[in-house]
Design a protein around this motif. Structure first.
Motif: not given
Ligand code: NCD
Length: 312
Positions: A166-171, A187-198, A229-237
């Motif tokens: 939810l951090k990097y996924g633009r969709t 309901y936004l579900v993500s690992p803590p490090s990929l939370r939505i950008r507030q 469901v979204t993909r973990i955006q590997r290229e944006r890390f």
């Protein structure tokens, strides 16, 4: 169709459009889908779509091309910058100006936030944002909302879980900005490090009922109508080691499916890597390939609306 607010407009952010505008595109999509090929093929005859993709794409580019062909237009463009003068150091500015001279409407995908806004300032023709950094992907959100409407009948009243990066996924951002017009529970579900950008959803939290979670627990799974469901955006890390820590964090398999309501729909903007098991594909819950098909129809309608003042 009267009052075509889309004529000659840039589609840079979905924030520019009201609920009535979105419903207008959905109606136009139904209309375009119902037309006979011959009639449909006149909507953009002798018009040209120019695309420039600085980032990889399968569905966005192909669905725009397929959509344009189905309404009688043609497409040309750059889908691999290595085989264009971008490789020689040509600027985005000059590339946009050139494409503007060869086409009636442009689609841009670029790794920078703000890239489509910049292109729209340069281009004399309308610019459609085909993905700008981790900022927005407005036509994807329109097709996601259309898919919800078609498959669930009403968007109002839905309980929607958005899962993954939810951090990097633009969709995700465009989808939330679109959902703000509807009465839904999110309901936004993500690992803590990929939370939505507030900071990117500032102001949304007053309009949308949003809960943030890290686990797909039974209570949640048994109540949601849509699992997006979204993909973990590997290229944006910035650091690949951070990606390694979260890859494979959630896998939708038959174990998860069995904990969902029988009519929960599973969506994904695609590409899917490993986050949905292949054996889910044949279940009635999996609607992500229908979503792919609706993408062509919605983009055909959108192109027709932007290109023709009289609409459809
Ligand atoms: C998405 C994107 O490019 O943002 N793809 C798409 O256009 N459907 C999603 C992704 O790459 O994960």
């Amino acid at each position: 169709m009267k009052n075509n607010h889309f004529f000659d407009r840039d589609i840079v952010t979905i924030k520019d459009f009201s609920r009535a505008d979105l419903e207008f595109v959905f109606d136009a999509t139904d209309k375009v889908s119902s037309l006979k090929p011959k009639e449909r093929g006149q909507l953009a005859s002798a018009r040209t779509l120019g695309y420039i993709f600085y980032e990889p794409s399968t569905r966005t580019r192909m669905s725009f091309e397929a959509a344009m062909a189905s309404i009688g237009g043609s497409s040309l463009g750059i889908f691999d910058p290595r085989y264009s003068s971008i490789e020689k150091g040509e600027t985005l500015y000059d590339t946009i100006r050139t494409m503007d001279l060869y086409s009636d409407i442009l689609v841009l995908r670029h790794q920078m936030d703000g890239s489509s806004r910049y292109a729209a300032e340069i281009s004399t023709h309308p610019v459609l944002n085909g993905g700008s950094g981790s900022e927005e992907h407005p036509t994807q959100a329109m097709l996601d909302l259309y898919t919800m409407k078609k498959e669930k009948k009403n968007i109002d009243g839905l309980k929607i879980c958005i899962l993954g990066d939810l951090k990097y996924g633009r969709t995700v951002y465009s989808l939330l900005y679109g959902l703000v017009h509807y009465n839904v529970e999110i309901y936004l579900v993500s690992p803590p490090s990929l939370r939505i950008r507030q900071e990117s959803i500032y102001g949304l939290t007053e309009k949308l009922k949003i809960s943030e979670l890290t686990e797909l627990d039974d209570e949640l799974l048994s109540k949601i109508d849509v699992l997006y469901v979204t993909r973990i955006q590997r290229e944006r890390f910035p650091d690949i080691q951070e990606y390694e820590k979260v890859k494979g964090a959630y896998i939708i398999d038959s174990n998860v499916l069995n904990r969902l309501k029988s009519d929960t729909s599973i969506m994904h903007p695609m590409p899917r890597i490993d986050e949905i098991s292949k054996n889910i594909d044949l279940t009635k819950n999996a609607i992500y390939f229908k979503q792919v098909a609706y993408g062509k129809e919605l983009r055909a309608a959108l192109l027709a609306l932007v290109l023709n003042e009289s609409g459809l």
